[in-house]
Scaffold this active site. Structure first.
Site, mmCIF file in Angstrom:
data_model
loop_
_atom_site.group_PDB
_atom_site.id
_atom_site.type_symbol
_atom_site.label_atom_id
_atom_site.label_comp_id
_atom_site.label_asym_id
_atom_site.label_seq_id
_atom_site.Cartn_x
_atom_site.Cartn_y
_atom_site.Cartn_z
ATOM 1 N N LYS A 167 2.121 -3.371 7.358
ATOM 2 C CA LYS A 167 2.348 -3.562 5.920
ATOM 3 C C LYS A 167 3.805 -3.224 5.566
ATOM 4 C CE LYS A 167 -0.292 -4.427 3.068
ATOM 5 N NZ LYS A 167 -0.715 -5.744 2.510
ATOM 6 N N TYR A 226 -1.682 -0.396 11.165
ATOM 7 C CA TYR A 226 -1.903 -1.057 9.869
ATOM 8 C C TYR A 226 -0.718 -0.803 8.931
ATOM 9 C CZ TYR A 226 -3.342 -1.435 4.983
ATOM 10 O OH TYR A 226 -3.367 -1.717 3.635
ATOM 11 N N THR A 250 0.824 -1.215 0.000
ATOM 12 C CA THR A 250 0.000 0.000 0.000
ATOM 13 C C THR A 250 0.858 1.264 0.000
ATOM 14 O OG1 THR A 250 -1.530 1.269 1.387
ATOM 15 C CG2 THR A 250 -0.139 -0.295 2.533
ATOM 16 N N ASP A 251 0.285 2.350 -0.513
ATOM 17 C CA ASP A 251 0.978 3.651 -0.462
ATOM 18 C C ASP A 251 1.135 4.136 0.979
ATOM 19 O OD1 ASP A 251 -1.655 4.377 0.124
ATOM 20 O OD2 ASP A 251 -1.819 5.898 -1.445
ATOM 21 N N GLU A 252 0.357 3.565 1.914
ATOM 22 C CA GLU A 252 0.413 4.050 3.303
ATOM 23 C C GLU A 252 1.751 3.777 3.968
ATOM 24 O OE1 GLU A 252 -2.869 3.503 5.909
ATOM 25 O OE2 GLU A 252 -4.339 3.730 4.313
HETATM 26 P P1 NAD Z 1 -9.999 -6.840 2.500
HETATM 27 O O1 NAD Z 1 -9.939 -6.561 3.955
HETATM 28 O O2 NAD Z 1 -11.239 -6.538 1.749
HETATM 29 O O3 NAD Z 1 -9.663 -8.381 2.230
HETATM 30 C C1 NAD Z 1 -8.657 -9.059 2.921
HETATM 31 C C2 NAD Z 1 -8.848 -10.554 2.666
HETATM 32 O O4 NAD Z 1 -7.800 -11.251 3.324
HETATM 33 C C3 NAD Z 1 -10.167 -11.107 3.232
HETATM 34 O O5 NAD Z 1 -10.761 -11.980 2.303
HETATM 35 C C4 NAD Z 1 -9.737 -11.867 4.475
HETATM 36 O O6 NAD Z 1 -10.593 -12.950 4.800
HETATM 37 C C5 NAD Z 1 -8.355 -12.337 4.054
HETATM 38 N N1 NAD Z 1 -7.482 -12.609 5.201
HETATM 39 C C6 NAD Z 1 -7.275 -11.828 6.281
HETATM 40 N N2 NAD Z 1 -6.413 -12.431 7.129
HETATM 41 C C7 NAD Z 1 -6.068 -13.616 6.558
HETATM 42 C C8 NAD Z 1 -5.215 -14.667 6.935
HETATM 43 N N3 NAD Z 1 -4.532 -14.639 8.087
HETATM 44 N N4 NAD Z 1 -5.082 -15.722 6.107
HETATM 45 C C9 NAD Z 1 -5.772 -15.795 4.938
HETATM 46 N N5 NAD Z 1 -6.607 -14.821 4.538
HETATM 47 C C10 NAD Z 1 -6.755 -13.740 5.336
HETATM 48 O O7 NAD Z 1 -8.748 -6.076 1.888
HETATM 49 P P2 NAD Z 1 -8.593 -5.382 0.458
HETATM 50 O O8 NAD Z 1 -9.066 -3.989 0.553
HETATM 51 O O9 NAD Z 1 -9.114 -6.278 -0.569
HETATM 52 O O10 NAD Z 1 -7.002 -5.322 0.373
HETATM 53 C C11 NAD Z 1 -6.275 -6.396 -0.208
HETATM 54 C C12 NAD Z 1 -4.800 -6.095 -0.094
HETATM 55 O O11 NAD Z 1 -4.510 -4.865 -0.754
HETATM 56 C C13 NAD Z 1 -4.308 -5.914 1.336
HETATM 57 O O12 NAD Z 1 -3.049 -6.482 1.451
HETATM 58 C C14 NAD Z 1 -4.251 -4.407 1.526
HETATM 59 O O13 NAD Z 1 -3.267 -4.063 2.474
HETATM 60 C C15 NAD Z 1 -3.871 -3.959 0.136
HETATM 61 N N6 NAD Z 1 -4.326 -2.607 -0.264
HETATM 62 C C16 NAD Z 1 -5.634 -2.256 -0.149
HETATM 63 C C17 NAD Z 1 -6.022 -1.000 -0.608
HETATM 64 C C18 NAD Z 1 -7.462 -0.537 -0.536
HETATM 65 O O14 NAD Z 1 -7.733 0.615 -0.830
HETATM 66 N N7 NAD Z 1 -8.401 -1.387 -0.187
HETATM 67 C C19 NAD Z 1 -5.087 -0.126 -1.163
HETATM 68 C C20 NAD Z 1 -3.755 -0.536 -1.231
HETATM 69 C C21 NAD Z 1 -3.389 -1.792 -0.799
HETATM 70 O O1 DAU Z 2 -4.064 4.193 0.809
HETATM 71 C C1 DAU Z 2 -4.347 2.836 0.684
HETATM 72 C C2 DAU Z 2 -5.127 2.380 1.884
HETATM 73 O O2 DAU Z 2 -6.424 2.928 1.736
HETATM 74 C C3 DAU Z 2 -5.198 0.880 2.037
HETATM 75 O O3 DAU Z 2 -3.906 0.394 2.261
HETATM 76 C C4 DAU Z 2 -6.108 0.486 3.202
HETATM 77 O O4 DAU Z 2 -6.252 -0.907 3.258
HETATM 78 C C5 DAU Z 2 -7.459 1.120 2.972
HETATM 79 O O5 DAU Z 2 -8.287 0.852 4.081
HETATM 80 C C6 DAU Z 2 -7.340 2.627 2.761
HETATM 81 O O6 DAU Z 2 -6.959 3.304 3.993
HETATM 82 P P1 DAU Z 2 -7.647 4.692 4.406
HETATM 83 O O7 DAU Z 2 -7.525 4.865 5.848
HETATM 84 O O8 DAU Z 2 -7.165 5.805 3.535
HETATM 85 O O9 DAU Z 2 -9.171 4.354 3.951
HETATM 86 P P2 DAU Z 2 -10.567 4.601 4.673
HETATM 87 O O10 DAU Z 2 -11.613 4.262 3.670
HETATM 88 O O11 DAU Z 2 -10.646 3.983 6.008
HETATM 89 O O12 DAU Z 2 -10.573 6.183 4.884
HETATM 90 C C7 DAU Z 2 -10.396 7.079 3.803
HETATM 91 C C8 DAU Z 2 -10.389 8.476 4.380
HETATM 92 O O13 DAU Z 2 -11.709 8.774 4.878
HETATM 93 C C9 DAU Z 2 -9.467 8.662 5.559
HETATM 94 O O14 DAU Z 2 -8.916 9.971 5.517
HETATM 95 C C10 DAU Z 2 -10.353 8.528 6.774
HETATM 96 C C11 DAU Z 2 -11.668 9.087 6.273
HETATM 97 N N1 DAU Z 2 -12.887 8.503 6.868
HETATM 98 C C12 DAU Z 2 -13.019 7.144 6.845
HETATM 99 C C13 DAU Z 2 -14.122 6.540 7.396
HETATM 100 C C14 DAU Z 2 -14.272 5.029 7.390
HETATM 101 C C15 DAU Z 2 -13.889 9.308 7.408
HETATM 102 O O15 DAU Z 2 -13.783 10.568 7.399
HETATM 103 N N2 DAU Z 2 -14.972 8.709 7.961
HETATM 104 C C16 DAU Z 2 -15.142 7.359 7.992
HETATM 105 O O16 DAU Z 2 -16.172 6.878 8.530
#
Ligand code: NAD
Ligand code: DAU
Length: 341
Positions: free
Chosen positions: A152, A148, A124-126
Site C-alpha cells: 500500500k 500488505y 491505509t494508516d498502516e
Molecule cells: P476488501 O478486501 O473487502 O475488498 C477489496 C475488493 O477489491 C474486493 O471486492 C476484491 O474483489 C477487489 N479486488 C482485489 N484485487 C483486485 C484487482 N486486481 N482488480 C479489481 N478488483 C480487485 O477490502 P476493504 O476492506 O473493503 O478495503 C478497501 C480498500 O480500503 C483497500 O484499498 C484497503 O487497503 C483500504 N483500507 C481498508 C481498511 C479496513 O479496515 N478494511 C482500512 C484502511 C484502508
Molecule cells: O489499519 C487499517 C488496516 O486495518 C487496513 O488497512 C487493513 O486492510 C485491515 O485488514 C486492517 O488491518 P489489521 O491487521 O489491523 O486488521 P485485522 O482485522 O486483521 O486485525 C486487527 C487486530 O486483531 C490485529 O492486531 C490482529 C488482531 N487479530 C486479528 C485476527 C484476524 C487477532 O488477534 N486475531 C485474529 O484472528
C-alpha cells in the site's frame, strides 16, 4: 458526476457505492472489480438494478479493460481495489504487489492518458507503521512493516510520483481500521462475532494488547466523500475515529454482546511482525468539515446485529460454498449498461 470505482464489491467499496447512490441519486457509477475471494456481488444486491450503477468484472492490472473504461472519461476514479488482509500478505505477498502496486500504476497510467480530473487513492494508516505514543500526521514518514502495508505504501508513492511527474490531480485517504456490515469474516471483528454466534472460540494473537483505532465504515465513507468533494488536489488525508481499543477490549465487548464468557478466548501464536499500535491525527480532514458521527458502542451494536440478521451472507463465505454462480454469470458481463456514462 460520473465515478469509476474499483474494488467496489468489497467491504468498504460496497458501503461507499450504496452511500453515494443514496446521497447523490444523480451520480453514475461504474464498478470494476475482479471478484477475488473478498469481492462479493451479494454486497450490492439491492443496488444491482439501479440505472445509475453498472458492474464490470475485471482486474485493475488489465491494461485493456482499464483503458476501455477510463476512455469513457469518468470525472473521478476512486481506487478501493486491493488485496487487503495482513495475514494473507504474510503467507503470499506476491498478489499484494501485483494488485496494490501494479494495479494502482495501471489505473494512474490510464488516468494520465485520458486527463481524468481527479484520482482518489484509498490507502491505509498502516503505511506509517506502528507508533508507541502520539499520532501520525500526513507528514510522517512511511515505515510499513508487513507485505500488505509495504504494497500500500508502494501504491501511495506511485500516486505521488504521478502527481509530481505528470501533474496528475490525485488525492489519498489513509483511514484507520474500519468495521461494519459486509466485512469479510477473516478480519478481527466479523471473525470474532461470527465465531461466537456459532459458539466457537476466538483466536487472540499474542497478548491481545495491540491497539487499533476503530472507525465505523459509514464514517469512513463520509470522510472519503468529503475529501472527494472538498479535498485539495495533491494532498493526503488521514481518517481516524480517535477510538483506540486493545484487541482484548474489542473481544470482551463482542463476548458480552453475544452472551459468551471468556472461556471462548484462545490465545494463539502472535502474527509475525505484528504492529503494536496504529494512530493517526485526522485534524486535516476535520478541517474540511468532516468528523466521525457514530458512537463506537452504537456502531458495534448495529454491526453485531447485522451479522446476527444475515447468517446466510457470512455462512456461505465461511463454509467456502461461495457465489460461484454469480462469479460465472458476471464473467460474461464485459459490456457497460445502457444509460451509464
Ligand atoms: P476488501 O478486501 O473487502 O475488498 C477489496 C475488493 O477489491 C474486493 O471486492 C476484491 O474483489 C477487489 N479486488 C482485489 N484485487 C483486485 C484487482 N486486481 N482488480 C479489481 N478488483 C480487485 O477490502 P476493504 O476492506 O473493503 O478495503 C478497501 C480498500 O480500503 C483497500 O484499498 C484497503 O487497503 C483500504 N483500507 C481498508 C481498511 C479496513 O479496515 N478494511 C482500512 C484502511 C484502508
Ligand atoms: O489499519 C487499517 C488496516 O486495518 C487496513 O488497512 C487493513 O486492510 C485491515 O485488514 C486492517 O488491518 P489489521 O491487521 O489491523 O486488521 P485485522 O482485522 O486483521 O486485525 C486487527 C487486530 O486483531 C490485529 O492486531 C490482529 C488482531 N487479530 C486479528 C485476527 C484476524 C487477532 O488477534 N486475531 C485474529 O484472528
Amino acid at each position: 458526476m460520473n465515478l469509476l470505482i474499483t474494488g467496489g464489491a468489497g467491504f468498504i467499496g460496497s458501503n461507499f457505492i450504496r452511500y453515494i447512490l443514496n446521497k447523490y441519486p444523480y451520480y453514475r457509477i461504474i464498478n470494476l472489480d475482479k471478484l477475488t475471494y473478498a469481492g462479493n456481488l451479494e454486497n450490492l444486491r439491492d443496488i444491482e438494478a439501479n440505472p445509475n450503477y453498472a458492474f464490470i468484472k475485471g482486474d485493475i492490472c488489465d491494461e485493456k479493460i482499464v483503458d476501455q473504461l477510463v476512455s469513457r472519461k469518468p470525472d473521478v476514479i476512486l481506487n478501493f481495489a486491493a488485496e487487503s488482509h495482513v495475514d494473507r500478505s504474510i503467507l503470499e505477498p506476491q498478489a499484494f504487489i501485483k494488485t496494490d502496486i501494479l494495479g494502482t500504476q495501471t489505473l494512474l497510467e490510464a488516468a494520465k492518458k485520458y486527463s481524468i480530473d481527479k484520482y482518489v487513492q484509498i490507502s491505509t494508516d498502516e503505511v506509517y507503521g506502528s507508533i508507541k505514543q502520539g499520532s501520525f500526521t500526513e507528514q510522517s514518514p512511511l515505515k510499513p512493516n508487513s507485505p500488505y502495508s509495504a504494497s500500500k505504501a508502494g501504491a501511495d508513492l506511485m500516486v505521488r510520483a504521478y502527481s509530481k511527474t505528470y501533474d496528475l490531480p490525485v488525492l489519498i485517504t489513509r483511514s484507520s481500521n474500519n468495521f461494519g456490515p459486509y466485512q469479510y469474516p477473516e478480519k478481527l471483528i466479523p471473525l470474532f462475532v461470527t465465531n461466537l454466534l456459532e459458539d466457537k472460540k476466538v483466536p487472540v494473537y499474542g497478548d491481545g494488547r495491540q491497539v487499533r483505532d476503530w472507525l465505523y465504515v459509514i464514517d469512513n465513507c463520509e470522510g472519503i466523500d468529503c475529501v472527494l468533494h472538498y479535498g485539495k488536489v495533491g494532498e493526503i488525508y488521514n481518517i481516524g475515529a480517535d477510538n483506540e481499543r486493545t484487541n482484548l477490549e474489542i473481544t470482551k465487548i463482542i463476548l458480552k454482546e453475544t452472551n459468551r464468557d471468556e472461556s471462548h478466548i484462545e490465545h494463539v501464536k502472535d502474527r509475525e511482525g505484528h504492529d503494536r499500535r496504529y494512530s493517526v491525527d485526522s485534524t486535516k480532514t476535520k478541517s474540511l468539515g468532516w468528523q466521525p458521527r457514530y458512537q463506537f458502542e452504537e456502531a458495534m451494536e448495529k454491526t453485531i446485529q447485522w451479522y446476527r440478521d444475515n447468517p446466510n451472507w457470512w455462512q456461505s463465505l465461511k463454509s467456502g460454498e461461495y457465489l460461484e454462480y454469480y462469479k460465472k454469470q458476471y464473467q460474461k458481463r464485459m459490456y457497460v449498461k445502457d444509460g451509464i456514462f
